[in-house]
Design a protein around this motif. Structure first.
Motif, PDB file in Angstrom:
ATOM      1  N   LYS A 133       0.871  -1.240   0.041  1.00 50.85           N
ATOM      2  CA  LYS A 133      -0.058   0.194  -0.085  1.00 50.85           C
ATOM      3  C   LYS A 133       0.879   1.316   0.122  1.00 50.85           C
ATOM      4  CE  LYS A 133      -4.004  -2.117   2.294  1.00 50.85           C
ATOM      5  NZ  LYS A 133      -4.666  -2.136   3.588  1.00 50.85           N
ATOM      6  N   ILE A 134       1.866   1.170   0.957  1.00 51.40           N
ATOM      7  CA  ILE A 134       2.776   2.422   0.879  1.00 51.40           C
ATOM      8  C   ILE A 134       3.593   2.532  -0.331  1.00 51.40           C
ATOM      9  CG2 ILE A 134       4.609   3.338   2.081  1.00 51.40           C
ATOM     10  CD1 ILE A 134       3.688   2.017   4.615  1.00 51.40           C
ATOM     11  N   GLY A 135       3.942   1.412  -1.117  1.00 52.64           N
ATOM     12  CA  GLY A 135       4.768   1.572  -2.380  1.00 52.64           C
ATOM     13  C   GLY A 135       3.930   2.107  -3.176  1.00 52.64           C
ATOM     14  N   LYS A 136       2.541   1.776  -3.450  1.00 53.24           N
ATOM     15  CA  LYS A 136       1.506   2.396  -4.345  1.00 53.24           C
ATOM     16  C   LYS A 136       1.475   3.839  -4.377  1.00 53.24           C
ATOM     17  CE  LYS A 136      -1.100  -1.899  -5.408  1.00 53.24           C
ATOM     18  NZ  LYS A 136      -2.551  -2.407  -5.339  1.00 53.24           N
ATOM     19  N   ARG A 137       1.436   4.366  -3.046  1.00 55.65           N
ATOM     20  CA  ARG A 137       1.229   5.760  -2.983  1.00 55.65           C
ATOM     21  C   ARG A 137       2.675   6.459  -2.989  1.00 55.65           C
ATOM     22  NH1 ARG A 137      -1.283   3.757   1.998  1.00 55.65           N
ATOM     23  NH2 ARG A 137       0.573   4.797   3.190  1.00 55.65           N
ATOM     24  N   ALA A 138       3.676   5.955  -2.698  1.00 56.78           N
ATOM     25  CA  ALA A 138       4.952   6.536  -2.857  1.00 56.78           C
ATOM     26  C   ALA A 138       5.715   6.464  -4.135  1.00 56.78           C
ATOM     27  CB  ALA A 138       5.846   6.389  -1.654  1.00 56.78           C
ATOM     28  N   LEU A 139       5.576   5.209  -4.798  1.00 53.61           N
ATOM     29  CA  LEU A 139       6.484   5.058  -5.891  1.00 53.61           C
ATOM     30  C   LEU A 139       5.910   5.441  -7.068  1.00 53.61           C
ATOM     31  CD1 LEU A 139       8.045   1.718  -4.706  1.00 53.61           C
ATOM     32  CD2 LEU A 139       8.851   4.096  -4.198  1.00 53.61           C
ATOM     33  N   LYS A 140       5.771   6.884  -7.399  1.00 54.81           N
ATOM     34  CA  LYS A 140       4.970   7.324  -8.559  1.00 54.81           C
ATOM     35  C   LYS A 140       5.437   6.963  -9.881  1.00 54.81           C
ATOM     36  CE  LYS A 140       1.605   8.970  -5.709  1.00 54.81           C
ATOM     37  NZ  LYS A 140       0.445   8.526  -5.665  1.00 54.81           N
ATOM     38  N   ASN A 141       6.885   6.665 -10.041  1.00 55.11           N
ATOM     39  CA  ASN A 141       7.552   6.804 -11.151  1.00 55.11           C
ATOM     40  C   ASN A 141       8.875   5.925 -11.112  1.00 55.11           C
ATOM     41  OD1 ASN A 141       9.945   8.572 -10.456  1.00 55.11           O
ATOM     42  ND2 ASN A 141       8.207   9.973 -10.559  1.00 55.11           N
ATOM     43  N   GLU A 142       9.418   5.549 -12.184  1.00 49.75           N
ATOM     44  CA  GLU A 142      10.622   4.758 -12.116  1.00 49.75           C
ATOM     45  C   GLU A 142      11.732   4.901 -11.665  1.00 49.75           C
ATOM     46  OE1 GLU A 142      11.017   7.354 -15.859  1.00 49.75           O
ATOM     47  OE2 GLU A 142       9.551   6.343 -14.817  1.00 49.75           O
ATOM     48  N   VAL A 143      12.042   6.443 -11.054  1.00 47.40           N
ATOM     49  CA  VAL A 143      12.970   7.003 -10.567  1.00 47.40           C
ATOM     50  C   VAL A 143      12.836   6.571  -8.811  1.00 47.40           C
ATOM     51  CG1 VAL A 143      14.048   9.236  -9.802  1.00 47.40           C
ATOM     52  CG2 VAL A 143      13.501   8.792 -12.070  1.00 47.40           C
ATOM     53  N   MET A 144      11.396   6.862  -8.445  1.00 46.18           N
ATOM     54  CA  MET A 144      11.158   6.550  -7.143  1.00 46.18           C
ATOM     55  C   MET A 144      11.459   5.150  -6.845  1.00 46.18           C
ATOM     56  SD  MET A 144      10.323   9.391  -5.807  1.00 46.18           S
ATOM     57  CE  MET A 144      11.662  10.230  -6.461  1.00 46.18           C
ATOM     58  N   ILE A 145      11.166   4.330  -7.665  1.00 45.44           N
ATOM     59  CA  ILE A 145      11.168   2.854  -7.851  1.00 45.44           C
ATOM     60  C   ILE A 145      12.498   2.527  -7.521  1.00 45.44           C
ATOM     61  CG2 ILE A 145      10.993   0.639  -8.959  1.00 45.44           C
ATOM     62  CD1 ILE A 145       8.203   1.790 -10.041  1.00 45.44           C
ATOM     63  N   ILE A 146      13.402   2.986  -8.426  1.00 42.74           N
ATOM     64  CA  ILE A 146      14.832   2.462  -8.290  1.00 42.74           C
ATOM     65  C   ILE A 146      15.376   3.178  -7.113  1.00 42.74           C
ATOM     66  CG2 ILE A 146      17.215   3.534  -9.092  1.00 42.74           C
ATOM     67  CD1 ILE A 146      15.880   3.663 -11.971  1.00 42.74           C
ATOM     68  N   MET A 147      15.090   4.353  -6.697  1.00 44.87           N
ATOM     69  CA  MET A 147      15.444   4.647  -5.203  1.00 44.87           C
ATOM     70  C   MET A 147      15.063   3.873  -4.115  1.00 44.87           C
ATOM     71  SD  MET A 147      15.115   9.062  -5.126  1.00 44.87           S
ATOM     72  CE  MET A 147      15.989   9.283  -3.602  1.00 44.87           C
ATOM     73  N   ALA A 148      14.017   3.286  -4.113  1.00 44.11           N
ATOM     74  CA  ALA A 148      13.544   2.291  -3.268  1.00 44.11           C
ATOM     75  C   ALA A 148      14.178   1.109  -3.085  1.00 44.11           C
ATOM     76  CB  ALA A 148      12.168   2.040  -3.451  1.00 44.11           C
ATOM     77  N   ALA A 149      14.631   0.550  -4.543  1.00 40.77           N
ATOM     78  CA  ALA A 149      15.275  -0.470  -4.734  1.00 40.77           C
ATOM     79  C   ALA A 149      16.711  -0.642  -4.101  1.00 40.77           C
ATOM     80  CB  ALA A 149      15.501  -1.134  -6.103  1.00 40.77           C
ATOM     81  N   LEU A 150      17.354   0.804  -4.228  1.00 46.68           N
ATOM     82  CA  LEU A 150      18.721   1.118  -3.951  1.00 46.68           C
ATOM     83  C   LEU A 150      18.690   0.943  -2.237  1.00 46.68           C
ATOM     84  CD1 LEU A 150      19.776   3.728  -6.251  1.00 46.68           C
ATOM     85  CD2 LEU A 150      20.574   1.102  -6.233  1.00 46.68           C
ATOM     86  N   ALA A 151      17.681   1.728  -1.902  1.00 49.50           N
ATOM     87  CA  ALA A 151      17.546   1.850  -0.244  1.00 49.50           C
ATOM     88  C   ALA A 151      17.447   0.241   0.384  1.00 49.50           C
ATOM     89  CB  ALA A 151      16.467   2.518   0.163  1.00 49.50           C
TER      90      ALA A 151
END
Length: 449
Positions: A133-151
């Protein structure tokens, strides 16, 4: 535009509901608040909710409790924040106090162990749901997804400390927002309020006011005085060479280093409590963590169990149970007073800067990183819940966590699948999901153990 005011009485009822439903650790608790406050009550919009959450993620201490305090403050200023924050703590405090007394005085924990056995798989399902749920709200594009993956990679494989991840994510968001604004300006400020957000009470009626330095100083002095008051009274009353002063001082220190939630500091607390102070015996920290996981409220409330057991064992001439109860109040006070200090001093500035693109892009980066950090917690929790033996090794600076597949806990896996089915497929709420898992745990424990 809505025209309904949120009364203090109505808010009080909702904060009681939030407190009762605050199972599942920070991810689950944040998901509960989002469902109630954003989706059902429409008191606060998605963007404003995430903006407040970003700030709370930056702070030491339990972010879910601080988020409740923040939103309570938005609704009804200081008294609203105090009520929301205190109610969030109260159910867990009462539950752990009762369990601690039973644990220390009677040691008849069969039913408690059965509850813990059943509830852990349910909490795992809830955490996974919250990550989604939080991922759907916060990861709006590929840049945010990459930042989450790197974290996730940084904290899970390289064991990078949470504060460093937050600093890098914030700087990345700040710099990225200036270079590539459309990818980093994910969380909008009050200057970009849409017509849809006019349907939310806080967005329609609560507008930021320029913070007062004078008021900030008064707030800081007040809460620092409240924070230190028990230690001063103890020192004047019975001196500094006693269990109460030692616990008060120790947990005052840990209150300001608990970045990343309870798990980030639990290993440190366990080591100190067992090896240095003798408050706990080896293995008892896991029992306390089980209490915190299976009761409402912040996971960091486990410090109450540590304080209780330490005072119970080292009570001197005082009645052990009385010492444990007094220590429970003391440890809870020194752990949570700083939370109110951070919110009541910082929130006015965070709200005032909500329209600042540099601030919001930095916070957007932080939110994306936090998704990866919470995913790390979910994976870690899954491995250690479902397997009896887990091997941890290091090579080339990388940490490898490899479970022994032969030690997979089939009953926990089955209970977890049942919890996932009723939670994700049948759409039962958390309390029903947890209750089903507890019943399964009790039936298994007393039938086959």
């Amino acid at each position: 535009m809505i025209d309904k005011q949120v009364s203090y009485k109505e808010a009080l009822k909702v904060w009681v509901k939030v407190a009762i439903y605050s199972f599942g650790g920070p991810a689950g608790q944040i998901a509960v608040m989002h469902k109630i406050l954003v989706e059902e009550k429409k008191w606060i919009s998605e963007n404003r909710f995430l903006h407040a959450l970003n700030y709370c993620m930056l702070l030491p201490g339990p972010e879910a409790q601080q988020l409740a305090t923040y939103i309570g403050w938005l609704l009804h200023k200081t008294k609203g924040g105090l009520v929301a924050g205190l109610l969030f703590i109260l159910p867990g405090f009462i539950s752990i106090l009762i369990l601690s007394i039973l644990y220390a005085a009677y040691r008849d924990v069969g039913i408690v162990e059965a509850i813990f056995f059943g509830i852990k798989p349910a909490v795992l399902a809830i955490v996974i749901g919250a990550v989604i749920k939080i991922g759907k709200r916060a990861l709006k594009n590929e840049v945010m997804i990459i930042m989450a993956a790197l974290a996730f990679v940084a904290i899970f494989f390289f064991e990078v400390d949470f504060p460093y991840i937050i600093i890098v994510a914030g700087l990345t968001g700040f710099i990225g927002g200036r270079i590539w604004e459309e990818k980093f300006h994910v969380i909008k400020g009050h200057e970009a309020k849409s017509d849809q957000e006019n349907n939310y009470f806080i967005d329609s009626y609560i507008q930021p006011v320029k913070p007062s330095i004078k008021k900030t100083v008064k707030t800081v002095l007040l809460f620092i005085t409240l924070w230190a008051l028990p230690l001063v009274l103890i020192a004047l009353w019975i001196g500094t060479e006693n269990i109460f002063f030692s616990e008060g001082l120790f947990f005052s220190k840990t209150a300001v280093v608990t970045f990343g939630g309870a798990y980030a500091v639990l290993a440190y607390i366990a080591q100190k409590a067992v090896e240095d102070y003798g408050w706990l015996k080896s293995g008892e920290m896991l029992d306390g963590l089980g209490m915190a996981e299976s009761t409402p409220g912040p996971l960091i409330q486990v410090v109450q169990f540590v304080g209780f057991m330490g005072a119970y064992r080292l009570s001197g001439t005082m009645d052990p149970l009385l010492a444990g109860i007094l220590a429970s109040f003391l440890v809870t006070w020194t752990t949570f007073v700083p939370c109110f200090l951070f919110i009541f001093t910082g929130a006015p500035y965070i709200e005032y800067l909500r329209g600042n693109k540099n601030v919001t892009t930095a916070l957007s980066g932080i939110t994306a990183a936090v998704v990866g950090v919470v995913l790390n917690l979910g994976v870690w929790f899954a491995i250690y819940t479902l397997f009896g033996e887990v091997n941890e090794s290091h090579s080339l600076g990388i940490r490898w966590i490899i479970p022994e597949w032969a030690t997979i806990n089939i009953p926990s896996l089955v209970i977890g699948l049942i919890a996932a089915f009723v939670y994700f497929i049948l759409k039962w709420d958390m309390l029903k999901t947890i209750l089903v898992s507890i019943i399964c745990g009790i039936l298994y424990y007393f039938t086959f153990s």
